[in-house]
Every structure is written in C-alpha cells, then in structure tokens.
Design an enzyme around this catalytic site. Sequence first.
Site, PDB file in Angstrom:
ATOM      1  CD  GLU A 289      -2.203  -2.425  -9.231  1.00  9.63           C
ATOM      2  OE1 GLU A 289      -1.903  -3.392  -8.515  1.00  9.63           O
ATOM      3  OE2 GLU A 289      -1.685  -1.300  -9.127  1.00  9.63           O
ATOM      4  NE  ARG A 322      -6.525  -4.823  -1.497  1.00 11.61           N
ATOM      5  CZ  ARG A 322      -5.533  -4.429  -2.286  1.00 11.61           C
ATOM      6  NH1 ARG A 322      -5.518  -4.748  -3.568  1.00 11.61           N
ATOM      7  NH2 ARG A 322      -4.547  -3.702  -1.819  1.00 11.61           N
ATOM      8  CG  ASP A 368      -0.285   1.865  -4.292  1.00 11.15           C
ATOM      9  OD1 ASP A 368      -0.641   1.314  -3.247  1.00 11.15           O
ATOM     10  OD2 ASP A 368       0.366   1.292  -5.183  1.00 11.15           O
ATOM     11  CD  GLU A 396       4.435  -1.046  -3.089  1.00 11.88           C
ATOM     12  OE1 GLU A 396       3.449  -1.382  -2.423  1.00 11.88           O
ATOM     13  OE2 GLU A 396       4.430  -0.992  -4.338  1.00 11.88           O
TER      14      GLU A 396
END
Length: 682
Positions: A289, A322, A368, A396
């Site tokens: 990202e 990650r 995600d 989220e």
Amino acid sequence: MSGVKPYDMCWLDYRALEIKDFDLFRTICVVDNDKSLEVPIKELKHFIKYSFKINPRVIKGSFDFSKYILIGKIDQMKDIIKEAKMWERKLNNEGFMLKRIKENDKDILIITAKNERTLVYAVFKLIENLRIGEKLDDLNHVDNPASYFRIINHWDNLDGTVERGYAGNSIFFKNNKIIINERTMDYARLLSSIGINGVVINNVNVKKKEVELITHKYLKILSRLANIFWDYGIKIYLSVNFASPIYLGGLPTADPLDKRVSVWWKTKAEEIYDYIPYLGGFLVKADSEFNPGPHMFGRNHADGANMLAEALEPYGGYVIWRAFVYNCMQDWRDYKTDRARAAYDNFKPLDGNFYENVVLQIKYGPMDFQVREPVSPLFGGMEKTNQILELQITQEYTGQQIHLCYLGTLWKEILEFDTYAKGEGSKVKEILKGKIFETKYNGFAGVSNVGDSPNWTGHDLAQANLYTFGVLAWNPDRDIAKVVDDWIKLTFGNDSKVRENISYMLLNSHRIYEKYTTPFGLGWMVNPGYHYGPNPEGYEYSRWGTYHRANYEAIGVDRTSKGTGYTLQYHSPWREIYDDINKCPEDLLLFFHRVPYKFILKSGKTLIQQMYDLHFEGVEEVEVLIEKWYELKGRIDDKIFERVSKRLEMQLEHAKEWRDVINTYFFRKTGVPDDKGRKIYP
Ligand code: GCV
C-alpha cells in the site's frame, strides 16, 4: 482508583472483596532487594488496599511470621522453600507460579517467577483469580505463556490521529509530541494484567513525520516511555520506514544489499539501543500500500528483512515483517489476478531464507480483516519461518465500535483451524505455540482498539475484545465462554443476570453482525475509504483487488483449482473441501466459489432466499441484544448503561440500513422476490 481518574480502569477497577480470612495479606515478605520488584509489590499493595481496606507491611529478607505473602524470583527462594528447585523446572522464561502452602503453624502465599520482569504478571493473575472468585485455599497455579510474542500494534500517528481508531485520539502522541502521563502507566498496567509483552506504538504506515521517531529528536523521550512499559514486563517496538536511509541518512538508495544502507541501519540501531536498551525491535510494512520496500530496488523480502535483522541482532532485537503484500493497483477488469493469493505467492518461495530474528506477521485471512475469511494458508505454509498471527482488535470492518461485535469467538475459530501442515492436529494455535514447526519465535499481534476516550475503547463492551486478545495470546486453549464470564465478573461484578445477559450478547454478536452485513464470506460491501455502512459495489470497480463480481444470475469469485487456484495453497483435505461447492463450509461459500443465486444450500433454501433470511434475522437478533441489555437497567453503572444503550440503538438503525441496502441490491439484480413477502425496496 475508581472515581478519581477521568477514565475507567476497565477490568482493573478494584472493589471490596468478600474474603473473610485475609490476615495473610497483612504482610508481604520480599526475598531480596531487587529494584524490579518494586512494581509487582506496588500493584499488590494497591490491590490489598482497595480490596481489604488495609495497608500491608513490606518486609525484606526476614520470614519469621506465621502468615504472609512471599514474593520473589524462584532461584532466590530455594533457601526458603524446599520445593522451589522442583518448581523451577516447570516454568518457562515468562512463566510464574502461585501457591498457597499451609504447614504446621505457617500459612504462606507464594508468588514467584523465573524472571523478575514477569513477577508482575503473577501478581495480576493472583488478583484476577481472587476477583473472579477462586478460593484462596485452591491457589496452586503454574502458568506459562504459550507463545513468545504477545504484542499490541498501535496505528497511531504523531499528530495524535489513529488510523482506523474508533475511540478518540492517540494515547501516545499529540501535535507531533510524545505524551507521557498517568494514563501511560495505567495503559501499561492494563496490558500487563493480560500478559502482553510488547507494544508497537506507531502506525505501520510510517509517514514523513513518523520517520523521525528514530532520530535524537524523539529517542530521549521514547526511552522514558520504554522504561514505563518495561517496568510492567512490556517492550516497546517501533514501526520504521524501509526508505529511512534516504529520508534521514541522505543516501541515494535504500537497497538492502548496498553496503552503505546496511551500515546506516547498523549505526542507527546502535544509537537507538543506546537510548532504549529494551527495545523489542522494528515492525515493517514494506512494499505494501505505497510503503517502500526491497522490491523497489529489485530485491526480495528476505533481503530486506535480513538486512534489518542483522542490524538488530547484537541487541537481541527482532524484525517483524508484515505479509500484507498485494497489488493495490489492480484493474478490476483483470480476472486473473487474485488478491487472496498474494501473500502466499510472495512469501512461500522465501520460506527458509529468513534469519532467526525475523518474524513474519500474517493477517488472519488472505484479504483484510473481513467479518469472515478463510484462515490464511501461510500459517500452514511457512514451515521454516517464525510466524505471528495478526488480529484486528479495532473494529475497522466489524462495526467500528458502534456495533457490538465481540471478536473472541471468531479468534477462537481461527486458532482451532487445523492446517494439516503436518497431518491432523496442526492447528494454528499449535503453530503459534511453536509445536508444529521448528521455529522458536512465534506469537500474536493485535491491532489496538484503544484511544483517549474515557472508556478507552469507545464502546464499553469492546473492552472485552482487548481483554480477550491478551488472554488468548497467553493461552489459546482457553474456553471462550469462560473468558467472557471472567471479563464480565471483573468489569461488572458477580450479578448472575448481568453475567447471563452480557455473555449472551458477546458470544452471539459476531454471528449477528455477519448476518446483517456480508454473510457467506462475501466481505467488502462497505463504503470505500472509511469502511462503515453498506455499499454493495463500493469496491467493485476500484483498484484494491476486492471484487464479488455479482451479475443477475451469480455472485462470488471462483478461487478453486479451476478458477484462480487459491484453494491449492492449502494442504489436503482443505484444498479438496474448499474446491468442492458441495463440501465448502457455507459461511465461506462466496469466498471460494462463484455461485448461482438459485443454488440450493444444505437447508434446502436457495442462496438468494438465505441471503434475504439472514439479513432479516440479523436485525431481529440486534433487537434481542437490546432487550437483553435493557433487562440490566439498574444493575449496571448508569453512565455505562446509557453509553452502551446509545450505541445499541445506533447499531439497530444501521443494521436496518444494511439489511435494506443489501436485500434491495440483490432483489434489483435478480428480480427474485422474498418468499416470505417481507419489505424489500423494488
Ligand atoms: C494501517 C487496511 C487498512 C489500512 C491499514 C492496512 C494495513 O488496508 O484499511 O488502514 O493500514 O490495512 O494493515 O497495513
């Protein structure tokens, strides 16, 4: 401490305890003068004061009493307690022991651990056990954490904002400064009380300002912060930007194989550890990202992680790398690229190439943190690499702490998932314990749901998610209903109606949320950007690789061996089970398959009818949650009662919105009416 602070103390809000024979608590004998015992003793005194209204005396080096608490490291107890040598063999490095010994005229409660830093866990566990009603007489625990890392990840930015934070601003940062106050210590207390041993204080997206965290400008104050946490057995970690040598060092490159770059990191590590000798290490989001990483220089993730690992190795630091790597610039017209495959495709070929102090941090699912995803195949795939399971405590995609969505039930399912990597029994929890593969440094990371709101987590009942994360990270074998019940007792007391109703609410809430939002593993039907509220095609024509490709007759992505091939990343029998539309677990059906709406489910209903039914049911079940809560009026502190009531009312309104938007979407796509004739908007 209750009443005097502008914030709650969650499960650490001590009240008077009904233990009649508490003479034992009048005297605390300390084995030696070690300074690191100050914090466990302070915590013990604090508890005794609030629970029994007495001030215990603390005696060092003398044990000539008939009733007392004995606290100290186990190797220093050998001269006083003959069994100590035998006990020592049962403890791992962070383990502890609580034991009451009644012999002749002696009555001693022993609190001991192998390591002085983890005595504080022992004290908190003693407190917890007594508060949930364990009898003093029964105290006899040997308790070792199952995994090496139990880390909270904050996505906090230096300006005080929190990425995906739903509980106010950061408790660590404000206006580009680091905050240290009483709340900092209380946070360390909360985390320590649930066995956490690491906290990453800044966001994995390390932007321009945050790059500077590893410079002199911040290191001094960071060392103060680190000491506060270290007193409670917790190491701080920092998220770093892979391109720091360019931003901070003025180098023309951050290529991990360039000597200038590795020397820069080595010098930087020396400088950092000079200030913070107990820094846990770095967390790195690389090539993900828009964050820089080794791919930018034609290198792979092992090259990048190992270069940093070499810099941290002399100080015992770890590089937590990650696995959240995928193409976030996909063309929605591209049917070949499957984001679900990306982490495995990137990392599996590198298994065995990472240094010993590198740990791969893997999100629980391949996408995600959706309300439901299959467990990432990387857990069973990376046999030679240390692994951390990344969970999202912050909600989220699960209602942003407006909706009640207890996550412990989902996490437990993930932990119990059998990867079959080494045959039956290769469960995720066993991998994280280090029992399946020969890796030593495994564990848990949870993205924090904490902010500076008075109750820390926005929704009061979301405190249960933080508590549960710690408890499961310490012991993933725990029974989830018992964890919930313990949390309720610690937070709200022993009222049986309160326990019954809140248990019901928490244990059912994730399934309910799933029903009225995106069942069948569909995911992603949220508003883009802020990820709240329904938007069935919000991510359909974007670049993020998150498509359900609904048309008038079918929905879902074919990820089978005949489709994108994602199922092949699993071991048998999962690859065959997921591959077969008739065997695939129905709650993941649309994750793995493209399914006609007319497809008949095990219940005998069509997919479309079940889609409608689940959405109606979900809303009805939110109404039940509200009833259960209202039954508790007068039994719960008014302030908390009101706060939760407001959120539940919002949840109901928003659940109806979800129901109507999603059902209408499918009705308009298919023209198939609800066979029960309920209101759908044509
Ligand atoms: C910290 C998702 C979230 C991002 C988050 C990212 C990650 O994409 O929406 O806010 O960034 O995951 O885990 O790195």
